[in-house]
Design a protein around this motif. Structure first.
Motif, PDB file in Angstrom:
ATOM      1  N   MET A 107       0.807  -1.220   0.000  1.00 52.04           N
ATOM      2  CA  MET A 107       0.000   0.000   0.000  1.00 52.04           C
ATOM      3  C   MET A 107       0.845   1.276   0.000  1.00 52.04           C
ATOM      4  SD  MET A 107      -3.145  -0.509  -0.349  1.00 52.04           S
ATOM      5  CE  MET A 107      -3.752   1.093   0.090  1.00 52.04           C
ATOM      6  N   GLN A 108       2.043   1.225   0.554  1.00 54.68           N
ATOM      7  CA  GLN A 108       2.894   2.413   0.598  1.00 54.68           C
ATOM      8  C   GLN A 108       3.311   2.868  -0.809  1.00 54.68           C
ATOM      9  OE1 GLN A 108       3.740  -0.568   1.780  1.00 54.68           O
ATOM     10  NE2 GLN A 108       5.793  -1.139   1.134  1.00 54.68           N
ATOM     11  N   ASP A 109       3.182   1.975  -1.800  1.00 57.19           N
ATOM     12  CA  ASP A 109       3.562   2.292  -3.180  1.00 57.19           C
ATOM     13  C   ASP A 109       2.372   2.705  -4.046  1.00 57.19           C
ATOM     14  OD1 ASP A 109       6.240   1.659  -2.653  1.00 57.19           O
ATOM     15  OD2 ASP A 109       5.885  -0.472  -3.034  1.00 57.19           O
ATOM     16  N   GLY A 131       0.869   5.522  -4.440  1.00 57.41           N
ATOM     17  CA  GLY A 131       1.107   6.783  -5.144  1.00 57.41           C
ATOM     18  C   GLY A 131       1.912   6.584  -6.415  1.00 57.41           C
ATOM     19  N   LYS A 132       2.905   5.698  -6.359  1.00 61.56           N
ATOM     20  CA  LYS A 132       3.712   5.412  -7.547  1.00 61.56           C
ATOM     21  C   LYS A 132       2.849   4.800  -8.646  1.00 61.56           C
ATOM     22  CE  LYS A 132       7.954   4.332  -4.993  1.00 61.56           C
ATOM     23  NZ  LYS A 132       8.862   3.245  -4.644  1.00 61.56           N
ATOM     24  N   VAL A 133       2.011   3.843  -8.260  1.00 61.54           N
ATOM     25  CA  VAL A 133       1.151   3.163  -9.236  1.00 61.54           C
ATOM     26  C   VAL A 133       0.164   4.151  -9.850  1.00 61.54           C
ATOM     27  CG1 VAL A 133      -0.571   1.346  -9.567  1.00 61.54           C
ATOM     28  CG2 VAL A 133       1.387   0.930  -8.064  1.00 61.54           C
ATOM     29  N   MET A 134      -0.462   4.981  -9.007  1.00 63.49           N
ATOM     30  CA  MET A 134      -1.433   5.952  -9.514  1.00 63.49           C
ATOM     31  C   MET A 134      -0.748   6.989 -10.400  1.00 63.49           C
ATOM     32  SD  MET A 134      -4.363   4.915  -8.615  1.00 63.49           S
ATOM     33  CE  MET A 134      -5.420   6.303  -8.973  1.00 63.49           C
ATOM     34  N   GLY A 135       0.495   7.335 -10.078  1.00 58.85           N
ATOM     35  CA  GLY A 135       1.256   8.272 -10.909  1.00 58.85           C
ATOM     36  C   GLY A 135       1.496   7.732 -12.306  1.00 58.85           C
ATOM     37  N   VAL A 136       1.707   6.412 -12.407  1.00 60.27           N
ATOM     38  CA  VAL A 136       1.901   5.783 -13.715  1.00 60.27           C
ATOM     39  C   VAL A 136       0.564   5.689 -14.458  1.00 60.27           C
ATOM     40  CG1 VAL A 136       2.528   3.613 -14.855  1.00 60.27           C
ATOM     41  CG2 VAL A 136       3.939   4.477 -12.983  1.00 60.27           C
ATOM     42  N   LEU A 137      -0.498   5.370 -13.723  1.00 53.63           N
ATOM     43  CA  LEU A 137      -1.806   5.140 -14.338  1.00 53.63           C
ATOM     44  C   LEU A 137      -2.520   6.411 -14.801  1.00 53.63           C
ATOM     45  CD1 LEU A 137      -3.517   2.431 -12.117  1.00 53.63           C
ATOM     46  CD2 LEU A 137      -2.924   2.242 -14.520  1.00 53.63           C
ATOM     47  N   LYS A 138      -2.424   7.473 -14.019  1.00 51.79           N
ATOM     48  CA  LYS A 138      -3.247   8.658 -14.271  1.00 51.79           C
ATOM     49  C   LYS A 138      -3.141   9.198 -15.693  1.00 51.79           C
ATOM     50  CE  LYS A 138      -4.889  12.926 -12.382  1.00 51.79           C
ATOM     51  NZ  LYS A 138      -4.920  13.851 -11.285  1.00 51.79           N
ATOM     52  N   PRO A 139      -1.942   9.366 -16.262  1.00 51.31           N
ATOM     53  CA  PRO A 139      -1.904   9.897 -17.630  1.00 51.31           C
ATOM     54  C   PRO A 139      -2.552   8.967 -18.662  1.00 51.31           C
ATOM     55  CG  PRO A 139       0.308   9.850 -16.641  1.00 51.31           C
ATOM     56  CD  PRO A 139      -0.624   9.200 -15.688  1.00 51.31           C
ATOM     57  N   GLN A 140      -2.537   7.673 -18.398  1.00 46.25           N
ATOM     58  CA  GLN A 140      -3.097   6.704 -19.347  1.00 46.25           C
ATOM     59  C   GLN A 140      -4.616   6.626 -19.251  1.00 46.25           C
ATOM     60  OE1 GLN A 140      -1.171   3.119 -18.084  1.00 46.25           O
ATOM     61  NE2 GLN A 140       0.805   3.681 -18.941  1.00 46.25           N
ATOM     62  N   ILE A 141      -5.143   6.871 -18.050  1.00 46.93           N
ATOM     63  CA  ILE A 141      -6.559   6.625 -17.796  1.00 46.93           C
ATOM     64  C   ILE A 141      -7.381   7.909 -17.744  1.00 46.93           C
ATOM     65  CG2 ILE A 141      -8.145   5.700 -16.060  1.00 46.93           C
ATOM     66  CD1 ILE A 141      -6.203   3.542 -15.474  1.00 46.93           C
ATOM     67  N   GLN A 142      -6.752   9.059 -17.572  1.00 44.43           N
ATOM     68  CA  GLN A 142      -7.453  10.337 -17.393  1.00 44.43           C
ATOM     69  C   GLN A 142      -8.551  10.525 -18.428  1.00 44.43           C
ATOM     70  OE1 GLN A 142      -6.661  12.698 -14.947  1.00 44.43           O
ATOM     71  NE2 GLN A 142      -8.493  13.777 -15.561  1.00 44.43           N
ATOM     72  N   GLY A 143      -9.773  10.685 -17.963  1.00 43.00           N
ATOM     73  CA  GLY A 143     -10.905  10.933 -18.847  1.00 43.00           C
ATOM     74  C   GLY A 143     -11.479   9.689 -19.484  1.00 43.00           C
ATOM     75  N   ARG A 144     -10.849   8.536 -19.252  1.00 39.66           N
ATOM     76  CA  ARG A 144     -11.318   7.305 -19.888  1.00 39.66           C
ATOM     77  C   ARG A 144     -11.869   6.302 -18.880  1.00 39.66           C
ATOM     78  NH1 ARG A 144      -6.824   5.108 -23.610  1.00 39.66           N
ATOM     79  NH2 ARG A 144      -8.560   4.008 -24.517  1.00 39.66           N
ATOM     80  N   ALA A 145     -11.684   6.583 -17.578  1.00 35.78           N
ATOM     81  CA  ALA A 145     -12.209   5.722 -16.525  1.00 35.78           C
ATOM     82  C   ALA A 145     -12.378   6.556 -15.265  1.00 35.78           C
ATOM     83  CB  ALA A 145     -11.257   4.551 -16.270  1.00 35.78           C
ATOM     84  N   ASP A 146     -13.248   6.108 -14.383  1.00 41.73           N
ATOM     85  CA  ASP A 146     -13.483   6.793 -13.115  1.00 41.73           C
ATOM     86  C   ASP A 146     -12.285   6.564 -12.205  1.00 41.73           C
ATOM     87  OD1 ASP A 146     -14.494   7.953 -10.852  1.00 41.73           O
ATOM     88  OD2 ASP A 146     -15.897   6.316 -10.403  1.00 41.73           O
ATOM     89  N   MET A 147     -11.581   7.659 -11.879  1.00 38.55           N
ATOM     90  CA  MET A 147     -10.357   7.540 -11.083  1.00 38.55           C
ATOM     91  C   MET A 147     -10.637   6.994  -9.687  1.00 38.55           C
ATOM     92  SD  MET A 147      -7.908   8.179 -13.086  1.00 38.55           S
ATOM     93  CE  MET A 147      -6.497   8.311 -12.010  1.00 38.55           C
ATOM     94  N   GLY A 148     -11.797   7.264  -9.125  1.00 41.09           N
ATOM     95  CA  GLY A 148     -12.149   6.727  -7.815  1.00 41.09           C
ATOM     96  C   GLY A 148     -12.259   5.213  -7.850  1.00 41.09           C
ATOM     97  N   LYS A 149     -12.884   4.721  -8.894  1.00 36.60           N
ATOM     98  CA  LYS A 149     -13.032   3.269  -9.069  1.00 36.60           C
ATOM     99  C   LYS A 149     -11.656   2.625  -9.296  1.00 36.60           C
ATOM    100  CE  LYS A 149     -15.289  -0.003 -12.185  1.00 36.60           C
ATOM    101  NZ  LYS A 149     -16.083  -0.125 -13.414  1.00 36.60           N
ATOM    102  N   VAL A 150     -10.836   3.268 -10.130  1.00 35.20           N
ATOM    103  CA  VAL A 150      -9.490   2.753 -10.408  1.00 35.20           C
ATOM    104  C   VAL A 150      -8.666   2.727  -9.131  1.00 35.20           C
ATOM    105  CG1 VAL A 150      -7.334   3.229 -11.628  1.00 35.20           C
ATOM    106  CG2 VAL A 150      -9.510   3.437 -12.832  1.00 35.20           C
TER     107      VAL A 150
END
Length: 147
Positions: free
Chosen positions: A115-117, A119-138
């Motif tokens: 769980m401590q990581d 932020g790293k995972v979300m940092g990688v995911l956000k540019p790929q998923i922005q506007g294409r999926a619900d970030m809360g669900k992700v």
């Protein structure tokens, strides 16, 4: 064609078609984009515009829930119609399988171990998923994967 140009072209078409709802919604979007450009003194690219549109859709979904709980279906219907117009300008949503694959790849790429990581995972995911999926669900899916 840049997204801002597409919005402006659709605004002209809505004017010609006398489609008040679509025209008003597009004007709101263009206004929000212009406001952010003025506030930050930058010119927004397509990714930034998608972020603005995503925020607008999220606000409208919250409004729909509030209007429905208050028994104001007429106002909820207007907000739902605006969501439909805004979604026309956003990229195609990702399926659940595609989101799961992106999460797997992001966890592997970031070397996340717990769980401590997150932020790293979300940092990688956000540019790929922005506007294409619900970030809360992700975020919930990532949390479940790392737990």
């Amino acid at each position: 064609m840049a997204l801002i140009d597409k919005l402006k072209d659709e605004q002209k078409l809505a004017m010609k078609a006398k489609d008040k709802l679509r025209l008003g919604t597009i004007r709101l979007a263009l206004s929000a984009i212009k406001q952010r450009e003025v506030d930050e003194q930058i010119t927004l690219n397509d990714d930034d515009i998608i972020a603005v549109l995503t925020k607008m859709v999220k606000q409208r979904r919250d409004s729909v829930a509030q209007y429905e709980s208050a028994g104001r279906q007429d106002l909820a219907d207007v907000e739902s119609a605006e969501i439909t117009v805004l979604e026309d300008f956003m990229p195609q949503p990702l399926s659940d399988d595609e989101v799961a694959q992106l999460i797997e790849a992001a966890v592997a790429e970031s070397g996340a171990a717990g769980m401590q990581d997150m932020g790293k995972v979300m940092g990688v995911l956000k540019p790929q998923i922005q506007g294409r999926a619900d970030m809360g669900k992700v975020s919930g899916l990532v949390r479940a994967k790392l737990a």
